[in-house]
Design a protein around this motif. Structure first.
Motif, PDB file in Angstrom:
ATOM      1  N   PRO A   9      44.018  10.555  45.702  1.00  0.00           N
ATOM      2  CA  PRO A   9      43.564   9.489  46.334  1.00  0.00           C
ATOM      3  C   PRO A   9      43.535   8.158  45.622  1.00  0.00           C
ATOM      4  O   PRO A   9      43.184   8.370  44.687  1.00  0.00           O
ATOM      5  N   LEU A  10      43.956   7.111  46.467  1.00  0.00           N
ATOM      6  CA  LEU A  10      43.565   5.598  45.580  1.00  0.00           C
ATOM      7  C   LEU A  10      42.138   5.580  46.102  1.00  0.00           C
ATOM      8  O   LEU A  10      41.700   5.018  47.176  1.00  0.00           O
ATOM      9  N   THR A  11      41.307   5.404  45.230  1.00  0.00           N
ATOM     10  CA  THR A  11      39.669   5.207  45.356  1.00  0.00           C
ATOM     11  C   THR A  11      39.315   4.480  43.917  1.00  0.00           C
ATOM     12  O   THR A  11      39.888   4.510  42.953  1.00  0.00           O
ATOM     13  N   LEU A  12      38.329   3.873  44.307  1.00  0.00           N
ATOM     14  CA  LEU A  12      37.858   3.102  43.093  1.00  0.00           C
ATOM     15  C   LEU A  12      37.165   3.866  41.976  1.00  0.00           C
ATOM     16  O   LEU A  12      36.975   3.180  40.942  1.00  0.00           O
ATOM     17  N   THR A  13      36.904   4.933  42.340  1.00  0.00           N
ATOM     18  CA  THR A  13      36.433   5.903  41.348  1.00  0.00           C
ATOM     19  C   THR A  13      37.309   5.781  39.859  1.00  0.00           C
ATOM     20  O   THR A  13      36.828   6.265  38.818  1.00  0.00           O
ATOM     21  N   GLN A  14      38.753   5.613  40.392  1.00  0.00           N
ATOM     22  CA  GLN A  14      39.501   5.617  39.155  1.00  0.00           C
ATOM     23  C   GLN A  14      39.408   4.386  38.236  1.00  0.00           C
ATOM     24  O   GLN A  14      39.858   4.475  37.059  1.00  0.00           O
ATOM     25  N   ALA A  50      23.442   5.029  36.201  1.00  0.00           N
ATOM     26  CA  ALA A  50      22.025   5.187  36.701  1.00  0.00           C
ATOM     27  C   ALA A  50      21.632   4.680  38.077  1.00  0.00           C
ATOM     28  O   ALA A  50      21.066   5.275  38.914  1.00  0.00           O
ATOM     29  N   LEU A  51      22.429   3.584  38.502  1.00  0.00           N
ATOM     30  CA  LEU A  51      22.207   2.965  39.913  1.00  0.00           C
ATOM     31  C   LEU A  51      22.784   4.060  40.924  1.00  0.00           C
ATOM     32  O   LEU A  51      21.926   4.120  42.073  1.00  0.00           O
ATOM     33  N   ALA A  52      23.594   4.704  40.738  1.00  0.00           N
ATOM     34  CA  ALA A  52      24.329   5.605  41.694  1.00  0.00           C
ATOM     35  C   ALA A  52      22.956   6.679  42.012  1.00  0.00           C
ATOM     36  O   ALA A  52      22.787   7.128  42.913  1.00  0.00           O
ATOM     37  N   LEU A  79      26.488  -2.966  41.419  1.00  0.00           N
ATOM     38  CA  LEU A  79      26.483  -2.507  42.799  1.00  0.00           C
ATOM     39  C   LEU A  79      28.144  -2.487  43.459  1.00  0.00           C
ATOM     40  O   LEU A  79      28.376  -1.539  44.186  1.00  0.00           O
ATOM     41  N   TYR A  80      29.037  -3.361  42.913  1.00  0.00           N
ATOM     42  CA  TYR A  80      30.277  -3.310  43.399  1.00  0.00           C
ATOM     43  C   TYR A  80      31.098  -1.785  42.996  1.00  0.00           C
ATOM     44  O   TYR A  80      31.848  -1.588  43.876  1.00  0.00           O
ATOM     45  N   LEU A  81      30.519  -1.305  42.166  1.00  0.00           N
ATOM     46  CA  LEU A  81      30.985  -0.019  41.604  1.00  0.00           C
ATOM     47  C   LEU A  81      30.118   1.133  42.038  1.00  0.00           C
ATOM     48  O   LEU A  81      30.802   2.115  42.707  1.00  0.00           O
ATOM     49  N   ALA A  82      28.856   1.087  41.817  1.00  0.00           N
ATOM     50  CA  ALA A  82      28.155   2.241  42.115  1.00  0.00           C
ATOM     51  C   ALA A  82      27.997   2.755  43.654  1.00  0.00           C
ATOM     52  O   ALA A  82      27.927   3.690  44.021  1.00  0.00           O
ATOM     53  N   VAL A  83      27.940   1.538  44.480  1.00  0.00           N
ATOM     54  CA  VAL A  83      27.884   1.768  45.981  1.00  0.00           C
ATOM     55  C   VAL A  83      28.989   2.362  46.545  1.00  0.00           C
ATOM     56  O   VAL A  83      28.950   3.573  47.079  1.00  0.00           O
ATOM     57  N   PRO A  84      30.241   1.772  46.433  1.00  0.00           N
ATOM     58  CA  PRO A  84      31.636   2.644  47.133  1.00  0.00           C
ATOM     59  C   PRO A  84      31.854   3.756  46.256  1.00  0.00           C
ATOM     60  O   PRO A  84      32.347   4.753  46.921  1.00  0.00           O
ATOM     61  N   CYS A  85      31.702   3.855  44.950  1.00  0.00           N
ATOM     62  CA  CYS A  85      31.968   5.101  44.315  1.00  0.00           C
ATOM     63  C   CYS A  85      31.060   6.163  44.709  1.00  0.00           C
ATOM     64  O   CYS A  85      31.576   7.434  43.897  1.00  0.00           O
ATOM     65  N   SER A  86      29.922   6.074  44.873  1.00  0.00           N
ATOM     66  CA  SER A  86      29.141   7.022  45.546  1.00  0.00           C
ATOM     67  C   SER A  86      29.269   7.530  47.023  1.00  0.00           C
ATOM     68  O   SER A  86      28.645   8.281  47.461  1.00  0.00           O
ATOM     69  N   GLY A  87      30.378   7.045  47.664  1.00  0.00           N
ATOM     70  CA  GLY A  87      30.813   6.962  48.978  1.00  0.00           C
ATOM     71  C   GLY A  87      29.956   6.220  49.975  1.00  0.00           C
ATOM     72  O   GLY A  87      30.356   6.396  50.939  1.00  0.00           O
ATOM     73  N   VAL A 173      35.105  10.522  45.849  1.00  0.00           N
ATOM     74  CA  VAL A 173      35.584  10.203  46.924  1.00  0.00           C
ATOM     75  C   VAL A 173      36.686  10.531  47.361  1.00  0.00           C
ATOM     76  O   VAL A 173      37.724  10.104  46.919  1.00  0.00           O
ATOM     77  N   PRO A 174      36.717  11.923  48.074  1.00  0.00           N
ATOM     78  CA  PRO A 174      37.972  12.771  48.408  1.00  0.00           C
ATOM     79  C   PRO A 174      39.033  11.875  49.040  1.00  0.00           C
ATOM     80  O   PRO A 174      40.426  12.185  49.169  1.00  0.00           O
ATOM     81  N   ASP A 175      38.578  11.100  49.965  1.00  0.00           N
ATOM     82  CA  ASP A 175      39.473  10.551  51.192  1.00  0.00           C
ATOM     83  C   ASP A 175      39.673   9.038  50.736  1.00  0.00           C
ATOM     84  O   ASP A 175      38.521   8.294  50.926  1.00  0.00           O
ATOM     85  N   GLU A 176      40.846   8.628  50.596  1.00  0.00           N
ATOM     86  CA  GLU A 176      40.908   7.384  50.126  1.00  0.00           C
ATOM     87  C   GLU A 176      40.820   6.176  51.298  1.00  0.00           C
ATOM     88  O   GLU A 176      40.637   4.970  51.239  1.00  0.00           O
TER      89      GLU A 176
END
Length: 538
Positions: A9-14, A50-52, A79-87, A173-176
């Motif tokens: 999946p194309l996700t921000l976790t990459q 840590a934030l996630a 926050l830009y990273l921890a929030v969406p990358c934790s779903g 985040v398994p679903d892009e």
């Protein structure tokens, strides 16, 4: 027959993998009143983990909408990273909106937790205090000493990070197509509407900003997003920069124009992005600065006046370039024309201030604007409404019917009147609602404004329709003058004579101290019409 490529999946976790490995030493610089604070990507990533984890500890649900009222800082980037990358869904909120608008937006979004800079707390607390759905309010220290209310829901951001520092969070985040971010339109013609981005659209948008013949963001860049991070993800620049390892220079809570110019010199900025009004205020502070590292300055929120672009060229050797987009388009939809691009003649600076052609994956078409009485098909030469489609373009608004603002075949109605040249480059003529119909003929307020902006005595210009008994509507030029300057209607008419048709030229002018702005820095013609009693639509 399907291809045999890996299903990833194309996700921000990459982006997090790059921060940990090949870009670990890249930097994030945040300017505060007390001075700049610098962290590496790897140090920033440790705080993201840590934030996630802290969000889990607070009991924030796995798909929660997380509101932010924050400046352009490293903490906001976390926050830009921890929030969406934790779903979860990052909901960046513009604190400059009216209280009723913020209240409506938060209710419509269903925010569960809010992160608020300390200096913004007094502004937004009246809304948050009574918001039953908000379970926690996390206060972010921005160097101010503003009081913090005594409320059991309030948590300190740095203490929250410290409580989980050293945690190794498992981001998945398994679903892009999982929602990643939520931004609301400005609501200048009605209530704001929610645009819900997904991971796929955000990743594709970040990749488009790296296209060589577009914005060409690369690792060697020092990216300076002055455009607020609450405004359409700072036009996507933070994600694009992280994806390719650029240094990020963030202006923080102090955005006085002299400080912005000083930061451009201090951090050796190569690419900056801001609305036209910001570049206008920064312009007087460029002299004497070593800005030789700058390669591109991007302007949004309206066409760049040729005189302003030329000022930057003569002062620092780089023109201002205009891009076009909307909240609904993620937002970048066009690439920036460069001086050496095909079809750009050396003396045609005005071409650099046009939006250019659509970025890869984005498609444009022109149709007759809504309500048109034209019975003939659009002829491909006259202006029509610009409509947009693509994987980085919204397909509907949150909590709205699917056809609200979209065509039957799924294209976004932009509300912009435009033309496309044979190369596919778009020129925005005007907002459909801002056209002036005088004696049955259309007048472009945008074109008049661009011409007026070149007058040496005029600092800012806006043209609106005013009721006229004979012609129906006539243009009224609303002008902010340069300090110590004066101007008469006759002088304005003489300046425009020969540049446009005579019947386009305003009969009168209104000299004002300032032009009303929307919360994103654009001129609010809605407020301007309201403040001028004779204006159409007032």
């Amino acid at each position: 027959m399907h291809g045999l490529m890996q299903d990833r999946p194309l996700t921000l976790t990459q982006l997090l993998r790059g921060m940990e490995r090949q870009y670990a030493d890249s930097r994030v610089i945040t300017s505060y009143a007390a001075g700049p604070v610098t962290m590496t990507y790897l140090q920033t990533l440790e705080r993201v983990h840590a934030l996630a984890a802290a969000l889990d500890t607070l009991g924030v649900s796995s798909h929660a909408r997380v509101a932010t009222f924050a400046w352009n800082t490293q903490r906001h980037l976390e926050l830009y990273l921890a929030v969406p990358c934790s779903g979860r869904v990052l909901h960046t909120v513009n604190h400059r909106l009216f209280g009723q608008q913020i209240e409506y937006i938060q209710r419509d979004a269903g925010d569960e937790i809010a992160f608020v800079e300390r200096s913004m707390l007094a502004t937004v607390w009246p809304v948050l205090e009574t918001a039953a759905a908000i379970r926690h309010v996390v206060v972010v220290d921005d160097g101010t000493a503003d009081p913090v209310p005594a409320d059991p829901r309030i948590v300190d951001y740095d203490q929250l990070i410290a409580s989980a520092l050293g945690t190794r969070y498992t981001f998945s985040v398994p679903d892009e197509r999982t929602a990643s971010g939520l931004c609301y339109t400005s609501g200048t013609t009605g209530r704001p509407k929610g645009v819900l981005y997904d991971h796929r659209s955000t990743v594709l948008h970040a990749l488009m900003l790296q296209v060589a013949d577009g914005y060409a963001i690369r690792r060697q860049d020092v990216v300076f997003p002055i455009v607020p991070m609450f405004h359409v993800n700072a036009w996507g620049y933070p994600y694009a920069a992280i994806m390719c390892g650029s240094t990020l220079s963030l202006p923080g809570p102090v955005t006085a124009p002299d400080r912005l110019a000083a930061q451009m010199e201090r951090d050796r900025i190569t690419l900056g992005a801001a609305v036209t009004t910001v570049w206008t205020t920064v312009a007087p502070h460029l002299h004497g600065k070593d800005l030789s590292a700058v390669r591109s300055l991007i302007c949004g929120g309206g066409k760049v006046p040729t005189s302003l672009s030329e000022h930057y060229r003569s002062t620092i050797g780089v023109h201002l370039s205009s891009g076009w987009g909307m909240t609904e388009t993620s937002p970048a939809a066009t690439y920036v024309a460069q001086p050496d691009a095909p079809g750009i003649e050396p003396d045609r600076v005005d071409l650099l201030s046009r939006p250019g052609s659509s970025l890869p994956l984005v498609q444009f078409r022109i149709v007759d604007p809504p309500g048109s009485t034209n019975e003939m098909p659009w002829d491909g030469e006259t202006p029509g409404e610009l409509q947009v489609s693509g994987p980085t373009v919204a397909g509907r608004y949150l909590n709205h019917a699917a056809d609200d603002g979209f065509t039957e075949d799924g294209w976004l109605r932009t509300g912009d009147l435009a033309v496309l040249d044979p190369r596919g480059a778009v020129t925005i003529v005007d907002r459909v609602k801002d056209l002036i119909k005088s004696g049955g003929e259309w007048i472009s307020s945008a074109e008049l404004e661009n011409l007026l902006a070149d007058h040496p005595a005029i600092a800012e210009a806006a043209v609106i329709a005013r009721h006229d008994e004979r012609w129906g509507e006539r243009p009224l030029a609303c002008l902010v003058l340069q300090p110590g300057q004066s101007l008469t209607a006759d002088q304005v008419r003489a300046f425009l004579d020969g540049k446009v048709a005579k019947w386009w030229i305003p009969d009168d002018i209104a000299v004002v101290a300032s032009l009303p702005k929307t919360a994103t820095g654009k001129i609010s013609k809605l407020q301007l019409r309201s403040s001028l009693g004779e204006a159409v639509g007032a």
